[in-house]
Design an enzyme around this catalytic site. Structure first.
Site, mmCIF file in Angstrom:
data_model
loop_
_atom_site.group_PDB
_atom_site.id
_atom_site.type_symbol
_atom_site.label_atom_id
_atom_site.label_comp_id
_atom_site.label_asym_id
_atom_site.label_seq_id
_atom_site.Cartn_x
_atom_site.Cartn_y
_atom_site.Cartn_z
ATOM 1 N N CYS A 187 0.816 -1.228 0.000
ATOM 2 C CA CYS A 187 0.000 0.000 0.000
ATOM 3 C C CYS A 187 0.842 1.268 0.000
ATOM 4 O O CYS A 187 0.617 2.180 -0.815
ATOM 5 C CB CYS A 187 -0.981 -0.021 1.174
ATOM 6 N N HIS A 193 -2.501 0.976 6.766
ATOM 7 C CA HIS A 193 -2.907 0.924 5.361
ATOM 8 C C HIS A 193 -3.141 2.336 4.856
ATOM 9 O O HIS A 193 -3.566 3.222 5.607
ATOM 10 C CB HIS A 193 -4.184 0.095 5.189
ATOM 11 N N HIS A 196 -5.834 1.690 -4.274
ATOM 12 C CA HIS A 196 -4.876 1.214 -3.272
ATOM 13 C C HIS A 196 -4.421 -0.199 -3.605
ATOM 14 O O HIS A 196 -5.108 -0.947 -4.308
ATOM 15 C CB HIS A 196 -5.502 1.236 -1.870
#
Length: 353
Positions: A268, A316, A328
């Site tokens: 990420c 994240h 993402h």
């Protein structure tokens, strides 16, 4: 009389009776054994187990990324410290040469070499520095040179101590990196072992369930979807944010790879870092650090290009692309995709640049 181990002896007739009963009801015993066996987990339970392992793996990945950031900074400090040591060593050598010239002149003029000077001319730099405290005894002779020598020796010792401390920090960080790497790989192996036990049909159903649950709540039935998740909204965006969004969207469908910096696989924060680097903006390597790389914004203020962070502690990050969507690198076993901004627990947002 008790058997060895302290257990009382069972009467023989009771043993015979038990054995006879066991033979006569073998089928019944089998059924009883099966009835007490752990039931097979449902697909929902399997998914929960696997997703938990994936999330823990991503948390470990982001800790790994944070350690790489720290290691990079420590290595920069080591380079500066070692350069300082080299400069101070040159200064020490220059002072020793100056004092040596004075001692030689004294010897040629028929004088004797002061023991302090002999100390300062020691072959070993360590011996020279260890005797820095005796320089005051030489105060009447070349006072300026000796004062400079004392200062140079202190600076040299300080620079060498800083360099040694940074090297110790580097070793500690490298140990952390090794531990987190092993942790990530262990968690991913556990998740894969669970998936490997499923039949092909069950695996397909599990993936279908995951894709359905990742859809936006208000998404229409006629809205198209590609292999990377939801269709990207057609939201005009320009400038550096536009460059970052365009780059990130171009990676849709690429696999999630832990520690991935591209070009063919991403985690990420690796994706967000690369996207904004394309726009000329440098970000930290981990999601927990990236939130401090720009101005904080509220969820209601989100604009395309903003970084959106999830979970507590943060583990994240995605890039907001407008219309309530982010792009993402999802999680291990998945790909870069477009999803709803509320897919995960919101932890904050920032605007790089």
């Amino acid at each position: 009389m008790p058997e060895p181990g302290g257990h009382p002896r069972r009467p023989r007739r009771a043993l015979v009776a038990l054995c006879t009963a066991a033979v006569s009801v073998t089928g019944g015993l089998t059924l009883i054994t099966q009835s007490h066996a752990d039931p097979e987990p449902t697909l929902a339970e399997v998914r929960e187990q696997v997703d938990d392992l994936y999330h823990r793996a991503e948390q470990a990945t982001e800790r790994y990324n944070a350690a790489t950031d720290e290691l990079t900074e420590v290595q920069r400090r080591i380079e500066r410290a070692q350069a300082s040591v080299a400069r101070q060593q040159a200064a020490v050598d220059a002072v020793r040469a100056q004092i040596g010239a004075f001692a030689a002149a004294s010897y040629r003029s028929g004088g004797t070499v002061d023991p302090t000077v002999q100390t300062l001319l020691a072959e070993s730099p360590e011996d020279f520095l260890a005797q820095a405290s005796v320089m005051n005894a030489f105060a009447g002779q070349q006072a300026d040179s000796l004062a400079a020598a004392a200062e140079v020796s202190r600076s040299f010792e300080q620079a060498r101590m800083v360099a040694d401390e940074e090297l110790i920090r580097q070793q500690a960080i490298e140990t952390t990196l090794d531990a987190e790497k092993a942790n990530v790989e262990k968690l991913l192996d556990e998740a894969q072992a669970i998936l490997d036990q499923l039949e092909a049909e069950e695996q397909a159903q599990l993936e279908e369930d995951r894709e359905e649950s990742s859809e936006a709540p208000d998404r229409g039935e006629d809205e198209e979807e590609d292999d990377g998740g939801e269709t990207a909204p057609d939201v005009p965006v320009s400038g550096r944010a536009g460059v970052a969004v365009e780059f990130a969207l171009a990676q849709v469908g690429d696999p999630y790879v832990w520690g991935g910096n591209g070009p063919d696989g991403w985690d990420c924060s690796g994706l967000t870092k690369a996207a904004w680097a394309e726009a000329g903006v440098s970000l930290s390597r981990s999601s927990s650090a990236q939130i401090n790389d720009g101005a904080r914004v509220s969820k209601s203020q989100l604009q395309p290009g903003d970084l959106v962070f999830y979970y507590s502690p943060i583990s994240h990050v995605g890039i907001y692309i407008g219309d309530g969507k982010i792009v993402h690198a999802t999680h291990p076993g998945d790909v870069v995709s477009v999803d709803d901004v509320d897919l995960m627990p919101f932890a904050g947002a920032s605007r790089p640049g």
